[in-house]
Design an enzyme around this catalytic site. Structure first.
Site, PDB file in Angstrom:
ATOM      1  N   THR A  70      56.236 -32.497  79.986  1.00  0.00           N
ATOM      2  CA  THR A  70      56.842 -32.633  81.215  1.00  0.00           C
ATOM      3  C   THR A  70      58.063 -31.728  81.331  1.00  0.00           C
ATOM      4  O   THR A  70      58.303 -30.543  81.493  1.00  0.00           O
ATOM      5  CB  THR A  70      57.649 -33.562  81.581  1.00  0.00           C
ATOM      6  OG1 THR A  70      56.263 -34.671  82.254  1.00  0.00           O
ATOM      7  CG2 THR A  70      58.649 -33.519  82.949  1.00  0.00           C
ATOM      8  N   ASN A 149      44.293 -33.509  83.996  1.00  0.00           N
ATOM      9  CA  ASN A 149      44.477 -34.638  83.714  1.00  0.00           C
ATOM     10  C   ASN A 149      43.872 -36.455  84.686  1.00  0.00           C
ATOM     11  O   ASN A 149      43.908 -36.940  84.525  1.00  0.00           O
ATOM     12  CB  ASN A 149      45.899 -34.950  83.374  1.00  0.00           C
ATOM     13  CG  ASN A 149      46.682 -34.463  85.377  1.00  0.00           C
ATOM     14  OD1 ASN A 149      46.802 -33.749  85.581  1.00  0.00           O
ATOM     15  ND2 ASN A 149      46.982 -36.012  86.174  1.00  0.00           N
ATOM     16  N   GLN A 179      45.617 -31.960  77.985  1.00  0.00           N
ATOM     17  CA  GLN A 179      44.830 -33.078  78.111  1.00  0.00           C
ATOM     18  C   GLN A 179      43.471 -31.693  77.641  1.00  0.00           C
ATOM     19  O   GLN A 179      42.760 -32.610  76.996  1.00  0.00           O
ATOM     20  CB  GLN A 179      44.645 -33.304  79.446  1.00  0.00           C
ATOM     21  CG  GLN A 179      45.177 -34.065  79.885  1.00  0.00           C
ATOM     22  CD  GLN A 179      45.354 -35.015  79.376  1.00  0.00           C
ATOM     23  OE1 GLN A 179      44.487 -36.139  78.916  1.00  0.00           O
ATOM     24  NE2 GLN A 179      46.694 -36.331  80.305  1.00  0.00           N
ATOM     25  N   SER A 199      51.361 -31.957  74.040  1.00  0.00           N
ATOM     26  CA  SER A 199      52.013 -32.940  73.811  1.00  0.00           C
ATOM     27  C   SER A 199      51.485 -34.050  72.750  1.00  0.00           C
ATOM     28  O   SER A 199      50.518 -34.072  72.881  1.00  0.00           O
ATOM     29  CB  SER A 199      51.956 -33.581  75.413  1.00  0.00           C
ATOM     30  OG  SER A 199      52.657 -34.856  75.024  1.00  0.00           O
ATOM     31  N   HIS A 201      51.526 -37.053  71.954  1.00  0.00           N
ATOM     32  CA  HIS A 201      51.032 -38.100  71.660  1.00  0.00           C
ATOM     33  C   HIS A 201      50.172 -38.137  72.578  1.00  0.00           C
ATOM     34  O   HIS A 201      49.109 -39.488  72.450  1.00  0.00           O
ATOM     35  CB  HIS A 201      52.006 -39.441  72.861  1.00  0.00           C
ATOM     36  CG  HIS A 201      52.137 -39.221  73.889  1.00  0.00           C
ATOM     37  ND1 HIS A 201      51.978 -40.089  74.972  1.00  0.00           N
ATOM     38  CD2 HIS A 201      52.952 -38.083  75.099  1.00  0.00           C
ATOM     39  CE1 HIS A 201      51.432 -39.653  76.607  1.00  0.00           C
ATOM     40  NE2 HIS A 201      52.764 -38.781  76.178  1.00  0.00           N
ATOM     41  N   THR A 237      69.537 -30.722  69.546  1.00  0.00           N
ATOM     42  CA  THR A 237      69.334 -31.236  67.968  1.00  0.00           C
ATOM     43  C   THR A 237      68.003 -31.803  67.316  1.00  0.00           C
ATOM     44  O   THR A 237      67.287 -32.531  69.300  1.00  0.00           O
ATOM     45  CB  THR A 237      70.520 -32.677  66.990  1.00  0.00           C
ATOM     46  OG1 THR A 237      71.728 -32.226  67.256  1.00  0.00           O
ATOM     47  CG2 THR A 237      69.706 -32.943  66.270  1.00  0.00           C
ATOM     48  N   CYS A 326      52.099 -41.110  84.672  1.00  0.00           N
ATOM     49  CA  CYS A 326      53.146 -40.747  85.739  1.00  0.00           C
ATOM     50  C   CYS A 326      52.958 -40.374  86.944  1.00  0.00           C
ATOM     51  O   CYS A 326      53.739 -41.014  87.580  1.00  0.00           O
ATOM     52  CB  CYS A 326      53.199 -39.220  85.079  1.00  0.00           C
ATOM     53  SG  CYS A 326      54.234 -38.370  83.986  1.00  0.00           S
TER      54      CYS A 326
END
Length: 392
Positions: A70, A149, A179, A199, A201, A237, A326
């Site tokens: 995102t 997605n 995806q 992404s 994950h 950071t 989402c």
């Protein structure tokens, strides 16, 4: 339990979990600090960036690390729109983008940008010629996802990128590849991609880490300020353990991508046959497997609430989903299916199955048996549910 929701999130590789824990334990210093411990942490980030460069055939410094897909999408789209606003205010995307893209463009509209939302075919695909016709001298950004997605429709990003570079070289091209990384081939340079989001994950890495390719020469207006991290495009950071573990997950996933694609195509073909054999269910997308991602099967039970189907499957130890994680708690009909021309009952009853490395043909057969039992249980309610939709 059979987990068929890999599009939402994936189980991390065991070695990725080990790497995450090891780096958290040994390299907890701030990578921006000038002391030795900070330099060692920063070196790990540099190695991770170098690994991404090798995997995708680009320069290491062309990769940024974010907090997830995102943020990568928002950083790319808003960063370009605000940075290049003096060139023009016209943006192009599609009607079927993930919410992190679609809602970002809606927000930019409210800020004065003009956005064209390209329609899609009944199979959920963008037409390159329609995109060409939508282009203007004011178009500064085109954003098209690689794999949808929800339905798994594979968009012609290679053809789009080549067309843009040949005819509109000043227009920046962004691809949401959340995806598709680790499942389908991607060639950043050959396809003319300027920005690409991913992404961790989704490829068996940790949550909370995103990647963003920013082609050399592209400038982004920073959404987060307050530090010089990530080429000053993204202050804050860095998540050193997450970044190192994510790079490892990407390497493992991409090394086995061709074998994964071949195996999942067989699983997808088997499930498609099962779904097509159940009269009450209706497949969404193209019958041409080359136009669909190998790890996603999307179908509807017109007139049935998808959450009812999901919970009935869960009672049989099968985990599935309705649409994007989402948006899964949103009871509205699928925006993607409506864009594909689906009637309201079909758009309101979509179910997504997404495969992972652990699945076998026997797992798909078990899922098929569960789907048949689910339909048998719900069929008496079908007429009432359909009538309810028609009355809305």
């Amino acid at each position: 339990m059979l987990y068929f929701d890999h599009c939402a999130s994936t189980p991390p590789y065991p070695e990725v979990i080990d790497t995450l824990a090891e780096v958290m334990k040994a390299h907890y210093a701030n990578p921006s600090s000038i002391h030795r411990a900070g330099a060692e942490a920063d070196k790990l980030i540099g190695r991770s960036r170098g690994l991404l460069g090798e995997l995708f055939g680009v320069k290491p410094e062309e990769w940024l690390f974010t907090s997830g897909g995102t943020e990568s999408n928002n950083t790319a789209i808003k960063g370009v729109a605000k940075q290049y606003r003096t060139r023009g205010t016209h943006l192009i995307t599609t009607q079927i983008e993930h919410a992190s893209v679609y809602d970002t463009f809606r927000q930019l509209e409210r800020e004065g940008f003009k956005v064209t939302y390209l329609p899609v075919s009944r199979t959920g695909h963008v037409d390159v010629e329609q995109l060409r016709q939508a282009m203007t001298d004011e178009t500064i950004l085109v954003s098209v996802m690689h794999v949808n997605n929800e339905t798994g429709a594979v968009q012609p990003v290679e053809a789009i990128g080549r067309m843009l570079k040949a005819s509109y070289p000043r227009t920046i091209f962004h691809v949401d590849a959340v995806q598709s990384i680790g499942k389908l081939p991607i060639s950043l340079k050959d396809w003319g991609i300027d920005l690409l989001s991913g992404s961790a994950h989704k490829v068996r890495g940790p949550k909370g880490v995103g990647i963003l390719y920013v082609r050399e020469g592209i400038q982004l207006y920073p959404l987060l300020t307050g530090g010089s991290q990530e080429r000053s495009f993204r202050a804050g950071t860095q998540n050193v353990p997450g970044i190192v573990a994510s790079a490892k997950a990407l390497r493992l996933s991409m090394q086995s991508a061709s074998q994964r694609k071949e195996r999942m195509e067989k699983l997808r073909g088997k499930l498609v046959e099962i779904v097509n054999a159940i009269p009450e269910l209706r497949m969404n997308g193209s019958e041409n497997r080359e136009e669909m991602a190998p790890h996603i099967v999307h179908f509807s039970y017109p007139g049935m609430k998808p959450e009812v189907i999901v919970h009935l499957l869960e009672e049989q130890q099968i985990i599935a989903s309705t649409k994007s994680a989402c948006s899964s708690k949103d009871s509205k009909p699928s925006r993607v299916l409506l864009a594909m021309g689906a009637a309201l009952p079909q758009a309101s009853g979509g179910i997504r199955i997404s495969f992972g490395d652990e699945h076998t043909e026997r797992d798909v057969e078990t899922l098929g048996e569960a789907l048949k039992q689910m339909v048998d249980k719900l069929k008496p309610l079908e007429r009432g549910m359909t009538t309810s939709h028609e009355l809305r």
